[in-house]
Design an enzyme around this catalytic site. Structure first.
Site, mmCIF file in Angstrom:
data_model
loop_
_atom_site.group_PDB
_atom_site.id
_atom_site.type_symbol
_atom_site.label_atom_id
_atom_site.label_comp_id
_atom_site.label_asym_id
_atom_site.label_seq_id
_atom_site.Cartn_x
_atom_site.Cartn_y
_atom_site.Cartn_z
ATOM 1 N N CYS A 84 4.232 51.597 -24.867
ATOM 2 C CA CYS A 84 5.658 51.963 -24.898
ATOM 3 C C CYS A 84 6.156 52.199 -26.321
ATOM 4 O O CYS A 84 7.273 52.682 -26.526
ATOM 5 C CB CYS A 84 6.494 50.879 -24.240
ATOM 6 S SG CYS A 84 5.896 50.397 -22.631
ATOM 7 N N HIS A 339 12.986 55.376 -19.398
ATOM 8 C CA HIS A 339 11.874 54.927 -20.234
ATOM 9 C C HIS A 339 10.608 55.769 -19.989
ATOM 10 O O HIS A 339 9.649 55.292 -19.387
ATOM 11 C CB HIS A 339 11.626 53.441 -19.956
ATOM 12 C CG HIS A 339 10.584 52.803 -20.813
ATOM 13 N ND1 HIS A 339 10.197 53.296 -22.046
ATOM 14 C CD2 HIS A 339 9.822 51.676 -20.611
ATOM 15 C CE1 HIS A 339 9.254 52.518 -22.550
ATOM 16 N NE2 HIS A 339 9.001 51.543 -21.701
HETATM 17 N N1 COA Z 1 17.063 50.632 -11.956
HETATM 18 C C1 COA Z 1 18.034 51.093 -11.107
HETATM 19 N N2 COA Z 1 17.774 51.867 -10.049
HETATM 20 C C2 COA Z 1 16.491 52.205 -9.838
HETATM 21 C C3 COA Z 1 15.438 51.765 -10.671
HETATM 22 C C4 COA Z 1 15.782 50.959 -11.768
HETATM 23 N N3 COA Z 1 14.840 50.514 -12.582
HETATM 24 N N4 COA Z 1 14.282 52.269 -10.203
HETATM 25 C C5 COA Z 1 14.588 52.998 -9.117
HETATM 26 N N5 COA Z 1 15.910 52.954 -8.891
HETATM 27 C C6 COA Z 1 16.656 53.573 -7.781
HETATM 28 C C7 COA Z 1 16.238 55.008 -7.527
HETATM 29 O O1 COA Z 1 17.036 55.922 -8.242
HETATM 30 C C8 COA Z 1 16.451 55.115 -6.050
HETATM 31 O O2 COA Z 1 17.834 55.277 -5.808
HETATM 32 P P1 COA Z 1 18.358 56.218 -4.591
HETATM 33 O O3 COA Z 1 17.835 55.556 -3.345
HETATM 34 O O4 COA Z 1 19.844 56.154 -4.739
HETATM 35 O O5 COA Z 1 17.764 57.565 -4.835
HETATM 36 C C9 COA Z 1 16.070 53.745 -5.511
HETATM 37 O O6 COA Z 1 16.276 52.841 -6.603
HETATM 38 C C10 COA Z 1 14.632 53.649 -5.054
HETATM 39 O O7 COA Z 1 13.816 54.223 -6.065
HETATM 40 P P2 COA Z 1 12.262 54.161 -6.047
HETATM 41 O O8 COA Z 1 11.763 55.155 -7.054
HETATM 42 O O9 COA Z 1 11.752 54.278 -4.643
HETATM 43 O O10 COA Z 1 11.980 52.686 -6.583
HETATM 44 P P3 COA Z 1 10.591 52.010 -6.654
HETATM 45 O O11 COA Z 1 10.598 50.804 -5.786
HETATM 46 O O12 COA Z 1 9.503 53.020 -6.428
HETATM 47 O O13 COA Z 1 10.526 51.550 -8.209
HETATM 48 C C11 COA Z 1 10.590 49.746 -9.777
HETATM 49 C C12 COA Z 1 11.358 50.533 -8.696
HETATM 50 C C13 COA Z 1 11.538 48.721 -10.369
HETATM 51 C C14 COA Z 1 9.385 49.047 -9.172
HETATM 52 C C15 COA Z 1 10.126 50.743 -10.882
HETATM 53 O O14 COA Z 1 11.247 51.409 -11.406
HETATM 54 C C16 COA Z 1 9.372 50.052 -12.008
HETATM 55 O O15 COA Z 1 8.209 49.700 -11.865
HETATM 56 N N6 COA Z 1 10.011 49.851 -13.190
HETATM 57 C C17 COA Z 1 9.378 49.225 -14.325
HETATM 58 C C18 COA Z 1 8.666 50.266 -15.155
HETATM 59 C C19 COA Z 1 7.905 49.614 -16.279
HETATM 60 O O16 COA Z 1 7.258 48.583 -16.110
HETATM 61 N N7 COA Z 1 7.956 50.213 -17.468
HETATM 62 C C20 COA Z 1 7.307 49.691 -18.639
HETATM 63 C C21 COA Z 1 8.038 48.537 -19.139
HETATM 64 S S1 COA Z 1 7.291 47.781 -20.535
#
Ligand code: COA
Length: 392
Positions: A84, A339
């Protein structure tokens, strides 16, 4: 003698789920705007650096593909990966190349198309970047889980609550809602944050940064070039501090701090002659690595802005909004701006350059008094850390 290095062109693309463009087109979005804002000619660029993690997308040689697409052929290029923190690592290389006298103008592009893969694949690929053998393969630890360990340690020691973590998300969504290029442009309430689904207790959906596509470009130039070409209002890189820590979490001293951030900040402060006792008075605005809400609290403490264990209280008092002790993540941060890993560190500098030049939307413009800003970019859980100090 070391030469000064300035930033003469900046831009980031719209962040989000970008299935409407291919890899090169997404990079071009920020590159074109950065070139236009710098007022230079393509032929002035003597090297191209591309920051890209890329394990989830189709392009295996992004620097080569982009060189051709952008018309930057025959100058030399390379791709940088530091998880990152790839973007800041790429900036550091360009900065050193110009400082040493080898180059006058370098283009640094960060690009990621994470949504070419599904969430389980992205979560697995990031998870493997923790400690592959002991922590991922043996225990199945992924990044929300890693930061949940930090969150529970912090809550246990200092008494912070899940509501306090949500305060970071509420602030960052508030500013993201005012940034047209942010992944999420909607505010969230405490109730929405608290009722969102658990990802890894105590971290919920709104405690996590999203999986984003996006690009960011910064054009760096030597002081000589800037003076000769008459570029107006460059922003100077005052210093870059870098550090790293163990891959294996069991070898870390505690889960209450990222040691690499503390060390990177110390180096950056020392090189830029910054008084560590007056940080909140010295910096007008900062961007920190809030990949999870707990990370923003730890970052503020590790950078020395707030005393240990006090960060969550100060954030709860809204002291990190505009008008407070120190504005943090007015872009929306990783939480709401998004991100896209390789673009993140570069987009932090884009944001801060625009803040220092009064070029962001009015509702999220900091008051610039001293003309000093700080960017903090972490790779992994403090596997890499970079702190960059900018000045007008
Ligand atoms: N914050 C707010 N809303 C989020 C979100 C987040 N982080 N991630 C997804 N959403 C929303 C989407 O826009 C979608 O909204 P909608 O239904 O209104 O369209 C809904 O939540 C579902 O999205 P989806 O893509 O199916 O979510 P997901 O379950 O596949 O992924 C996480 C959610 C949290 C698991 C994923 O964003 C993630 O893994 N984040 C961490 C990434 C990471 O680790 N980065 C490196 C860090 S060091």
């Amino acid at each position: 003698m070391e030469r000064k290095v300035g930033i003469i062109g900046v831009a980031y693309s719209k962040f989000g789920v970008r299935n409407d463009v291919n890899f090169n087109e997404l990079a071009y979005e920020s590159f074109k705007e950065a070139i236009n804002s710098s007022n230079i000619d393509l032929k002035d660029i003597s090297f191209l650096i591309v920051s890209n993690v890329g394990v989830w997308s189709s392009e295996p040689l992004p620097a080569v593909s982009l060189g051709e697409y952008l018309g930057l052929i025959g100058i030399g290029t390379l791709r940088v990966e530091a998880a990152c923190a790839s973007g800041s690592a790429a900036i550091k290389i360009a900065y050193d190349m110009i400082k040493s006298g080898e180059h006058e103008v370098i283009a640094v592009i960060g690009i990621e198309k994470m949504n070419e893969s599904t969430t389980p694949i992205v979560v697995e690929m990031i998870g493997r970047a923790g400690n592959y053998f002991w922590e991922f393969e043996n225990f199945g630890l992924t990044f929300p889980g890693y930061y949940a360990l930090y969150a529970t340690a912090y809550m246990n020691k200092y008494g912070a609550k899940e509501e306090d973590l949500c305060e970071v998300a509420i602030k960052n969504h508030y500013y993201g809602a005012r940034n047209p290029k942010a992944h999420f442009q909607k505010e969230v309430t405490l109730e929405e944050c608290m009722n969102s689904r658990y990802v890894a207790w105590p971290l919920k959906l709104y405690d996590c940064s999203p999986i984003s596509d996006g690009s960011a470009t910064v054009i760096l130039a030597s002081e000589d070039f800037i003076r000769k070409s008459g570029v107006k209002e460059p922003i100077w890189i005052r210093s870059i501090g870098a550090s790293n820590d163990t891959s294996n979490l069991s070898k870390r001293e505690n889960f209450l701090s990222l040691k690499a951030t503390v060390e990177a900040a110390d180096k950056a402060y020392k090189k830029a002659n910054i008084d560590k006792d007056k940080l909140t008075k010295i910096f007008d605005v900062i961007e920190v690595h809030d990949c999870f809400t707990i990370a923003e609290i730890l970052a503020c403490e590790d950078l020395g802005l707030f005393k240990r264990g006090e960060g969550y209280k100060i954030i709860r008092e809204k002291q990190t909004y505009i008008g407070g002790m120190i504005p943090v993540n007015l872009s929306g941060g990783l939480k709401a701006k998004g991100h896209p890993l390789g673009a993140t560190g570069i987009s932090m500098l884009v944001e801060l350059v625009k803040q220092l030049k009064y070029e962001v939307e009015k509702q999220r413009q900091a008051d610039i008094k001293n003309g000093l800003a700080l960017a903090h970019n972490v790779g992994g859980t403090g596997h890499y850390a970079y702190v960059t100090i900018l000045s007008r």
